[in-house]
Design a protein around this motif. Sequence first.
Motif, PDB file in Angstrom:
ATOM      1  N   ARG A 336     -38.849   1.377  28.419  1.00  0.00           N
ATOM      2  CA  ARG A 336     -38.549   1.541  27.123  1.00  0.00           C
ATOM      3  C   ARG A 336     -37.814   2.732  26.662  1.00  0.00           C
ATOM      4  N   SER A 337     -38.554   3.802  27.120  1.00  0.00           N
ATOM      5  CA  SER A 337     -38.016   5.095  26.876  1.00  0.00           C
ATOM      6  C   SER A 337     -36.664   5.545  27.638  1.00  0.00           C
ATOM      7  N   ARG A 340     -33.664   3.500  25.980  1.00  0.00           N
ATOM      8  CA  ARG A 340     -33.481   4.424  24.838  1.00  0.00           C
ATOM      9  C   ARG A 340     -32.279   5.491  25.042  1.00  0.00           C
ATOM     10  N   SER A 341     -32.747   6.137  25.901  1.00  0.00           N
ATOM     11  CA  SER A 341     -31.785   7.205  26.435  1.00  0.00           C
ATOM     12  C   SER A 341     -30.736   7.077  27.521  1.00  0.00           C
ATOM     13  N   PRO A 444     -31.975  -2.155  27.688  1.00  0.00           N
ATOM     14  CA  PRO A 444     -33.112  -2.548  26.819  1.00  0.00           C
ATOM     15  C   PRO A 444     -33.904  -3.768  27.067  1.00  0.00           C
TER      16      PRO A 444
END
Length: 494
Positions: A336-337, A340-341, A444
């Motif tokens: 997930r992290s 996002r980036s 995602p």
Amino acid sequence: MSVCLGLIATLGVQAVLLLEIRQDRWTSAIQAAQNVLHTLDSDVDRNLNLLDLSLQGAQEATTRVEIANLDPVIRNLVLFDRAGSAEYLGAMLVLSPSGEIVYDASEVKPRSGNFADRDYFQVQKDSAQEPYISAPFVGRLGGDTPGIALSRRISNPDGSFDGVVMGAISLNYFRDLFSRINMGRAGEIALVRSDGRLVMRWPSGDTHDLLNASISRSGLFRHIAEGPSGSFTTSDGTDGVERHYLYAPVGRFPLTLVVGFSVDEVLGLWRRQALTFGLIGCVIAGAIVLLVLALQGALRREEKMSARFENLATTDWLTGLPNRRSFDERLIAAARSTARSAAPLALLMIDVDRFKVLNDRFGHGRGDEVLRQISQVLKACARRPDDMVARYGGEEFAAVLPGTDAAGAARVAEAMRAAVEHAFPSPDMTVTVSIGAASGTLAPETETRTLLAAADAALYEAKAQGRNRVVLASGTAPVTEALPLLPPSRVRSR
């Protein structure tokens, strides 16, 4: 902290209440003493005034020439018509310039006696002091009860001395008056002349003891001499008891009335109550503190136990590495992290080569030791704070490397493989690992099982190629310095 503040607030409220009770007791005692002082002052002033009025009447009557020519009975009525009004009245006399009795209120025919040596005579002879109150003395006309005398000067028309009119009042009057007052077990009442001579002190022994009693040199009298009225607390009395005294003048007479109550008697009960309440408060506060400490200790133990259980639930008991549950949670969070980036996420699947053979040959104990040693070697190679090495199950390990592209994953995997190989240099025990690596930038909505499946497939390929090697998920060639499996544009330095 809140418990401590609550205890402080509770003890503060208790202290304030105790101080208010003390103030109430003290105020009540002061008020009672003021009432006693006022009552006694009024009674003494009234009787002395009655006696002085009789003296003034006799003083005026003696200046009339016709008084000597009157019938003795009528003369006594004229001279001493008001004498019966005062309580405990003693002798009432008109004295000649030489101190002899000229007229006697008690006898139509005057009794014999000379009183020129009395202070009430000497003072008036030298200069008029009206009224003058004498020091206590023992009467000479019958009876031995001590008393005091009020006197007034009789003067001739030219102002020369012509005798004294005096009236005595028994000290029993003051004793009986004071004895009716309850000032407590250690209370004190005194009537003092302006020169410090005691007229009466209660409680006292025989009234004869007051004949030469004086407090002029005592600390008590120094306080009284500071003003006509006031109050003070001292232990300068004859018995050393700490008392609070109130004093006031008796009308226009040179006398001071003093009442004192014992400080300990008024505040002793309060002090005992304050001590009791204080001890109770301290015990309760201590019990609460102990209870709070016990609860805090229990909570800390529960937290430690919970942390221990949590650690047991997320840590592999044999190697000390995170277990499969922790690995799954970490992989999902990392996915997930990085999604996002838009950063790459690498996954390594690591399997110990021919571990069953090693276990059968050297035993399960030695096999466990090998797994523990391998876990430490792998953990040392994953050096970044976000990297994670976990025991996946059995002799299989896994590593999650956030922000690592395929080239970086290959380098870390090769470092792990080489480190394990060098950790067991003995020719009797050859220990190696095979590693499958996969890396990608996940969208995602991408599920982590895709990455996991790719790394697992690469691991099986490494096993198939002969073990003790690293295979990237994007190809089947072993990892080399050139890393030809990915285009150069997609390789990022770790």
